[in-house]
Motif scaffolding. Structure first.
Motif, PDB file in Angstrom:
ATOM      1  N   UNK A 268       0.821  -1.208   0.000  1.00  0.00           N
ATOM      2  CA  UNK A 268       0.000   0.000   0.000  1.00  0.00           C
ATOM      3  C   UNK A 268       0.858   1.263   0.000  1.00  0.00           C
ATOM      4  N   UNK A 269       1.966   1.229   0.710  1.00  0.00           N
ATOM      5  CA  UNK A 269       2.862   2.393   0.716  1.00  0.00           C
ATOM      6  C   UNK A 269       3.460   2.612  -0.671  1.00  0.00           C
ATOM      7  N   UNK A 270       3.816   1.528  -1.341  1.00  0.00           N
ATOM      8  CA  UNK A 270       4.332   1.642  -2.715  1.00  0.00           C
ATOM      9  C   UNK A 270       3.261   2.201  -3.636  1.00  0.00           C
ATOM     10  N   UNK A 271       2.019   1.740  -3.464  1.00  0.00           N
ATOM     11  CA  UNK A 271       0.911   2.218  -4.285  1.00  0.00           C
ATOM     12  C   UNK A 271       0.680   3.713  -4.055  1.00  0.00           C
ATOM     13  N   UNK A 272       0.872   4.155  -2.810  1.00  0.00           N
ATOM     14  CA  UNK A 272       0.688   5.577  -2.493  1.00  0.00           C
ATOM     15  C   UNK A 272       1.830   6.439  -3.002  1.00  0.00           C
ATOM     16  N   UNK A 273       2.918   5.805  -3.439  1.00  0.00           N
ATOM     17  CA  UNK A 273       4.085   6.485  -4.029  1.00  0.00           C
ATOM     18  C   UNK A 273       4.890   7.284  -3.007  1.00  0.00           C
ATOM     19  N   UNK A 274       4.993   6.753  -1.791  1.00  0.00           N
ATOM     20  CA  UNK A 274       5.914   7.346  -0.824  1.00  0.00           C
ATOM     21  C   UNK A 274       7.346   7.142  -1.329  1.00  0.00           C
ATOM     22  N   UNK A 275       8.244   8.046  -0.965  1.00  0.00           N
ATOM     23  CA  UNK A 275       9.615   7.961  -1.481  1.00  0.00           C
ATOM     24  C   UNK A 275      10.526   7.120  -0.596  1.00  0.00           C
ATOM     25  N   UNK A 276      10.156   6.970   0.684  1.00  0.00           N
ATOM     26  CA  UNK A 276      10.976   6.190   1.608  1.00  0.00           C
ATOM     27  C   UNK A 276      10.080   5.483   2.611  1.00  0.00           C
ATOM     28  N   UNK A 277      10.439   4.257   2.944  1.00  0.00           N
ATOM     29  CA  UNK A 277       9.743   3.508   3.995  1.00  0.00           C
ATOM     30  C   UNK A 277      10.788   2.883   4.901  1.00  0.00           C
ATOM     31  N   UNK A 278      10.566   2.952   6.198  1.00  0.00           N
ATOM     32  CA  UNK A 278      11.468   2.380   7.189  1.00  0.00           C
ATOM     33  C   UNK A 278      10.660   1.543   8.166  1.00  0.00           C
ATOM     34  N   UNK A 279      11.237   0.435   8.586  1.00  0.00           N
ATOM     35  CA  UNK A 279      10.611  -0.419   9.590  1.00  0.00           C
ATOM     36  C   UNK A 279      11.539  -0.508  10.791  1.00  0.00           C
ATOM     37  N   UNK A 280      11.026  -0.194  11.957  1.00  0.00           N
ATOM     38  CA  UNK A 280      11.815  -0.226  13.189  1.00  0.00           C
ATOM     39  C   UNK A 280      11.254  -1.325  14.090  1.00  0.00           C
ATOM     40  N   UNK A 281      12.063  -2.349  14.324  1.00  0.00           N
ATOM     41  CA  UNK A 281      11.664  -3.461  15.186  1.00  0.00           C
ATOM     42  C   UNK A 281      11.854  -3.072  16.648  1.00  0.00           C
ATOM     43  N   UNK A 282      10.904  -3.474  17.481  1.00  0.00           N
ATOM     44  CA  UNK A 282      10.972  -3.201  18.907  1.00  0.00           C
ATOM     45  C   UNK A 282      10.615  -4.472  19.663  1.00  0.00           C
ATOM     46  N   UNK A 283      11.108  -4.577  20.889  1.00  0.00           N
ATOM     47  CA  UNK A 283      10.784  -5.741  21.717  1.00  0.00           C
ATOM     48  C   UNK A 283      10.779  -5.325  23.174  1.00  0.00           C
ATOM     49  N   UNK A 284       9.773  -5.813  23.886  1.00  0.00           N
ATOM     50  CA  UNK A 284       9.699  -5.604  25.334  1.00  0.00           C
ATOM     51  C   UNK A 284       9.516  -6.971  25.973  1.00  0.00           C
ATOM     52  N   UNK A 285      10.590  -7.508  26.530  1.00  0.00           N
ATOM     53  CA  UNK A 285      10.537  -8.851  27.081  1.00  0.00           C
ATOM     54  C   UNK A 285      10.254  -9.850  25.972  1.00  0.00           C
ATOM     55  N   UNK A 286       9.167 -10.609  26.091  1.00  0.00           N
ATOM     56  CA  UNK A 286       8.808 -11.610  25.087  1.00  0.00           C
ATOM     57  C   UNK A 286       7.985 -11.028  23.938  1.00  0.00           C
TER      58      UNK A 286
END
Length: 305
Positions: A268-286
């Protein structure tokens, strides 16, 4: 005594890295004391299946760490875990620092989609970084409560709330003509129905060793927990609408609780034609989670996080 939970995966600036120091928290909010008991490991803890205990813990955390002296939520409204919410805010600050040269935090404007009665994200962001925050929700009762929190703590110059007049919309109707935001955040409803939300609640209660409820009566209102089509449908609408406000907001971001929804989000982000996408992984315990950020502004895409 600290709690037994593992906080080693929290953001380095998260104030809750060392766990819950109940002796300090009880001093901040004495009401918490009636809920503190030794757990199976001999550590101080609370019964996390007890909504009053969780609310008292949240109040103590907000008061001790974020200078929120007055805080409350109506019965059966979502009472989110403070440490995890703080993580999202700190990683957003990293995103801004990496993409905006000479970042001035006092000029940052944050739009919180679905702020709820608890107002937790703006309260953390305003205290930790001095950001200007606008909380949005479709629930008028939640917004009245949030406004009471703002006024009771003298935060009118930093935090405001507004109602989304069109429940089917995300940004349309709340981002005003010519208005600019540095970034948005959102913790979307991730269930597709009340039955699915109840099943999720029951699993959590079983995980806490408690008899699960037979009705959806704890941990959030309907709009906080589910929407037609679930998280995937909500995120599809959000991403599609974000294109209409491409020049009015630097970074659009949202939590994605289900990893299985990531391919949909990227498509969907590609379809919207955004120029950059970033994914930030997070974890709290399990618990593993992540947020996805996208921008339509090439000037914000020069650096990487």
């Amino acid at each position: 005594m600290k709690s037994e939970l593992s906080y080693s995966t929290f953001h380095p600036r998260n104030l809750h890295l060392a766990g819950y120091d109940f002796s300090v928290l009880v001093q901040a909010h004495p009401t918490l004391s009636q809920y503190v008991r030794p757990n199976a490991y001999g550590d101080d803890s609370i019964d996390f299946a007890n909504p009053q205990a969780v609310k008292a813990l949240n109040h103590a955390l907000l008061k001790h760490y974020y200078d929120v002296v007055v805080w409350d939520i109506p019965k059966n409204y979502l009472c989110p875990p403070i440490p995890g919410r703080a993580d999202y805010v700190h990683y957003l600050a990293d995103l801004l620092a990496e993409s905006i040269p000479d970042l001035n935090h006092e000029k940052v404007r944050l739009l919180d989609i679905g702020t709820g009665a608890n107002l937790v994200y703006p309260l953390i962001a305003a205290n930790a970084y001095g950001w200007q925050c606008v909380g949005v929700d479709i629930d008028n009762k939640a917004l009245r409560n949030a406004q009471q929190i703002i006024e009771a703590n003298g935060l009118q110059q930093q935090i405001s709330v507004r109602q989304q007049p069109k429940p089917e919309s995300i940004f349309s109707g709340v981002i005003l003509p010519g208005e600019q935001f540095t970034l948005t955040l959102c913790n979307p409803p991730f269930h597709a129905s009340a039955a699915e939300a109840l099943a999720g609640t029951q699993r959590k209660w079983r995980g806490l060793g408690k008899k699960p409820p037979q009705a959806l009566n704890f941990g959030g209102q309907s709009n906080e927990l589910f929407c037609a089509g679930g998280e995937g449908a909500f995120l599809t609408t959000m991403i599609s609408e974000s294109r209409q406000f491409a020049r009015q907001c630097g970074w659009f971001t949202t939590l994605v609780s289900k990893a299985s929804n990531l391919p949909l989000v990227y498509r969907e982000i590609k379809k919207a034609q955004a120029v950059t996408v970033k994914t930030v992984e997070m974890a709290q315990g399990q618990k593993q989670t992540r947020f996805v950020a996208w921008t339509f502004q090439p000037e914000l895409s020069k650096k990487r996080i």
